[in-house]
Design a protein around this motif. Sequence first.
Motif, PDB file in Angstrom:
ATOM      1  N   PRO A   1      16.954 -18.590  -1.672  1.00 53.13           N
ATOM      2  CA  PRO A   1      17.708 -19.837  -1.574  1.00 53.13           C
ATOM      3  C   PRO A   1      17.348 -20.879  -2.625  1.00 53.13           C
ATOM      4  N   ASP A   2      16.040 -20.977  -2.998  1.00 57.70           N
ATOM      5  CA  ASP A   2      15.597 -22.091  -3.838  1.00 57.70           C
ATOM      6  C   ASP A   2      14.527 -21.597  -4.812  1.00 57.70           C
ATOM      7  N   PRO A   3      14.790 -21.656  -6.141  1.00 61.17           N
ATOM      8  CA  PRO A   3      13.779 -21.205  -7.112  1.00 61.17           C
ATOM      9  C   PRO A   3      12.444 -21.926  -6.985  1.00 61.17           C
ATOM     10  N   ALA A   4      12.459 -23.182  -6.525  1.00 57.37           N
ATOM     11  CA  ALA A   4      11.227 -23.953  -6.425  1.00 57.37           C
ATOM     12  C   ALA A   4      10.309 -23.449  -5.318  1.00 57.37           C
ATOM     13  N   SER A   5      10.863 -22.722  -4.348  1.00 55.53           N
ATOM     14  CA  SER A   5      10.052 -22.235  -3.224  1.00 55.53           C
ATOM     15  C   SER A   5      10.058 -20.713  -3.151  1.00 55.53           C
ATOM     16  N   ARG A   6      10.137 -20.085  -4.315  1.00 50.92           N
ATOM     17  CA  ARG A   6      10.266 -18.624  -4.312  1.00 50.92           C
ATOM     18  C   ARG A   6       9.030 -17.939  -3.742  1.00 50.92           C
ATOM     19  N   GLY A   7       7.856 -18.523  -3.911  1.00 45.97           N
ATOM     20  CA  GLY A   7       6.657 -17.920  -3.338  1.00 45.97           C
ATOM     21  C   GLY A   7       6.732 -17.866  -1.828  1.00 45.97           C
ATOM     22  N   LYS A   8       7.130 -18.998  -1.219  1.00 47.71           N
ATOM     23  CA  LYS A   8       7.266 -19.057   0.239  1.00 47.71           C
ATOM     24  C   LYS A   8       8.380 -18.138   0.724  1.00 47.71           C
ATOM     25  N   ASP A   9       9.520 -18.143   0.024  1.00 47.31           N
ATOM     26  CA  ASP A   9      10.660 -17.330   0.458  1.00 47.31           C
ATOM     27  C   ASP A   9      10.381 -15.837   0.303  1.00 47.31           C
ATOM     28  N   LEU A  10       9.705 -15.462  -0.780  1.00 48.33           N
ATOM     29  CA  LEU A  10       9.318 -14.055  -0.922  1.00 48.33           C
ATOM     30  C   LEU A  10       8.228 -13.687   0.075  1.00 48.33           C
ATOM     31  N   GLY A  11       7.413 -14.683   0.458  1.00 52.82           N
ATOM     32  CA  GLY A  11       6.451 -14.432   1.529  1.00 52.82           C
ATOM     33  C   GLY A  11       7.153 -14.065   2.820  1.00 52.82           C
ATOM     34  N   ILE A  12       8.243 -14.773   3.118  1.00 55.73           N
ATOM     35  CA  ILE A  12       9.030 -14.433   4.304  1.00 55.73           C
ATOM     36  C   ILE A  12       9.636 -13.039   4.144  1.00 55.73           C
ATOM     37  N   MET A  13      10.143 -12.747   2.944  1.00 57.95           N
ATOM     38  CA  MET A  13      10.684 -11.412   2.689  1.00 57.95           C
ATOM     39  C   MET A  13       9.607 -10.338   2.858  1.00 57.95           C
ATOM     40  N   ASN A  14       8.394 -10.645   2.422  1.00 56.02           N
ATOM     41  CA  ASN A  14       7.315  -9.658   2.511  1.00 56.02           C
ATOM     42  C   ASN A  14       6.861  -9.404   3.935  1.00 56.02           C
ATOM     43  N   ILE A  15       7.167 -10.336   4.838  1.00 57.66           N
ATOM     44  CA  ILE A  15       6.924 -10.078   6.259  1.00 57.66           C
ATOM     45  C   ILE A  15       7.631  -8.794   6.676  1.00 57.66           C
ATOM     46  N   ALA A  16       8.826  -8.603   6.116  1.00 59.92           N
ATOM     47  CA  ALA A  16       9.624  -7.428   6.460  1.00 59.92           C
ATOM     48  C   ALA A  16       9.030  -6.142   5.916  1.00 59.92           C
ATOM     49  N   LEU A  17       8.076  -6.245   5.000  1.00 57.74           N
ATOM     50  CA  LEU A  17       7.390  -5.059   4.494  1.00 57.74           C
ATOM     51  C   LEU A  17       6.116  -4.779   5.268  1.00 57.74           C
ATOM     52  N   THR A  18       5.353  -5.820   5.546  1.00 57.66           N
ATOM     53  CA  THR A  18       4.017  -5.651   6.111  1.00 57.66           C
ATOM     54  C   THR A  18       4.003  -5.625   7.628  1.00 57.66           C
ATOM     55  N   VAL A  19       4.749  -6.529   8.272  1.00 51.99           N
ATOM     56  CA  VAL A  19       4.707  -6.612   9.729  1.00 51.99           C
ATOM     57  C   VAL A  19       5.229  -5.330  10.392  1.00 51.99           C
ATOM     58  N   PRO A  20       6.369  -4.756   9.957  1.00 53.82           N
ATOM     59  CA  PRO A  20       6.771  -3.480  10.570  1.00 53.82           C
ATOM     60  C   PRO A  20       5.728  -2.388  10.415  1.00 53.82           C
ATOM     61  N   GLN A  21       5.076  -2.363   9.258  1.00 53.11           N
ATOM     62  CA  GLN A  21       4.045  -1.346   9.042  1.00 53.11           C
ATOM     63  C   GLN A  21       2.862  -1.541   9.987  1.00 53.11           C
ATOM     64  N   ALA A  22       2.504  -2.813  10.223  1.00 55.01           N
ATOM     65  CA  ALA A  22       1.390  -3.086  11.125  1.00 55.01           C
ATOM     66  C   ALA A  22       1.777  -2.920  12.584  1.00 55.01           C
ATOM     67  N   ALA A  23       3.029  -3.238  12.926  1.00 58.75           N
ATOM     68  CA  ALA A  23       3.474  -3.165  14.319  1.00 58.75           C
ATOM     69  C   ALA A  23       3.870  -1.747  14.735  1.00 58.75           C
ATOM     70  N   ALA A  24       4.211  -0.896  13.782  1.00 52.81           N
ATOM     71  CA  ALA A  24       4.717   0.440  14.098  1.00 52.81           C
ATOM     72  C   ALA A  24       3.753   1.284  14.925  1.00 52.81           C
ATOM     73  N   PRO A  25       2.438   1.288  14.647  1.00 49.09           N
ATOM     74  CA  PRO A  25       1.554   2.090  15.488  1.00 49.09           C
ATOM     75  C   PRO A  25       1.581   1.670  16.957  1.00 49.09           C
ATOM     76  N   LEU A  26       1.687   0.360  17.221  1.00 55.63           N
ATOM     77  CA  LEU A  26       1.747  -0.106  18.603  1.00 55.63           C
ATOM     78  C   LEU A  26       3.057   0.318  19.258  1.00 55.63           C
ATOM     79  N   LEU A  27       4.175   0.106  18.565  1.00 56.27           N
ATOM     80  CA  LEU A  27       5.469   0.529  19.098  1.00 56.27           C
ATOM     81  C   LEU A  27       5.523   2.043  19.237  1.00 56.27           C
ATOM     82  N   GLY A  28       5.010   2.748  18.208  1.00 50.62           N
ATOM     83  CA  GLY A  28       5.015   4.211  18.265  1.00 50.62           C
ATOM     84  C   GLY A  28       4.166   4.748  19.401  1.00 50.62           C
ATOM     85  N   ALA A  29       3.012   4.117  19.639  1.00 50.47           N
ATOM     86  CA  ALA A  29       2.151   4.550  20.750  1.00 50.47           C
ATOM     87  C   ALA A  29       2.870   4.379  22.081  1.00 50.47           C
ATOM     88  N   TRP A  30       3.590   3.261  22.214  1.00 46.52           N
ATOM     89  CA  TRP A  30       4.331   3.034  23.457  1.00 46.52           C
ATOM     90  C   TRP A  30       5.426   4.081  23.643  1.00 46.52           C
TER      91      TRP A  30
END
Length: 403
Positions: free
Chosen positions: A341-370
């Motif tokens: 959305p905003d070039p001035a906040s690209r670090g924060k916005d890509l941080g939000i995008m990176n949640i979609a890379l890291t959080v599923p990977q970290a949450a998958a073992p818990l969901l998979g175990a269930w």
Amino acid sequence: MRTRWVGSFALAWFGIWMAQLTPVQLLLPAQVEARLNTSDWLANVQGFGMISGLAAVCALIAYPLTGALSDRTTGRWGRRRPWILAGSLVFALSLLGLGCQESLWGIGVFWCLAMIGFCLLTAALTATISDQVPVGQRGLVSGWMSAPQALGIIIGLVLVTVLETGALLGYALLGALLVLCALPFLLLIPDAPLPRGSLPKLNLRTLIEGFWISPRQFPDFGWTLLSRVLTNLGNALGTSLLLYFLQFGLHRQHAEDDLILLTAVYMVLVIVASLLLGGLSDRLGRRKIFVIISSLLQSLAAVLLILNPDFSSALFAAALLGAGYGCFLSVDQALATQVLPDPASRGKDLGIMNIALTVPQAAAPLLGAWVISAVGGFTGLFILSSLFALAGALTVLKVKEVR
């Protein structure tokens, strides 16, 4: 981009992936299993899943927070480099502490600290793509972010198994290699300083407000984020419990050796797909079709294991998954940089995008175990993996402003 920039960027990611994925694939499950000391493999899966779930919560907060802080960092060292250095040190020291733990609580705390260091480091490093790489080269450069993932996994696994390091030495080795691999980018790549007063000061209100990016106002960002979550969750469900699948699903006698072989097959295809298809995406000026095909390949890999769960199928599925995920990592990262959305906040916005890379990977073992506990086997896990990957392919069709 210059060879020095791309080479040091790729080397940094090689160290990151080796330090993050080797524990997920081998060291952390083995450490949890040793502490639980039970023959109930479902209890081991659940213990590993709980620790990964806690790490996912930490990443959910750390990624946008550290991205926002790096956007506003002033000083002669630039915006991103201080955070790359801090993240490398926090990550490495946390791994060292993790190797010393004798309790599940200790393992959980230090793995969470390691994930925070991972977020500090990768939020800043990812933002350098938007800061310094022209749009027409971002697919290729993103390929050099994703290709080292597979190489990092296989070399990390070989190091800790062939050398028979044990937990402490294994984690210490990974932490040391992480810092060494990050140093060339820190020392050789310039990072333009941000003039003081260029952005408003960060306070609690602006921080909380910045976590929310309206999908109505910025629909392409919202659809890209959702597609990333779905596809990465599908991939993580298919890979994060692979050691347990080999041990208890296929009853392989040498599961760790089999894991290295499957990872090697996966590695080759990830490297080839990420570099070739990332560059092809740049030349054609198209992103969505590559993301769709990559998600479908990952879905097909899971279907193969549903229909014929044996080691031969696992080898072919590893090839399909590697081709699909390699393409996805490079092209989808380039797509993500084009919907901010905003070039001035690209670090924060890509941080939000990176949640979609890291959080599923970290949450998958818990969901998979269930899922495994609920259905009593791995078939349900692979069904879910296939459905999430398929949903990721359909969701990216909603992106309008990028071809």
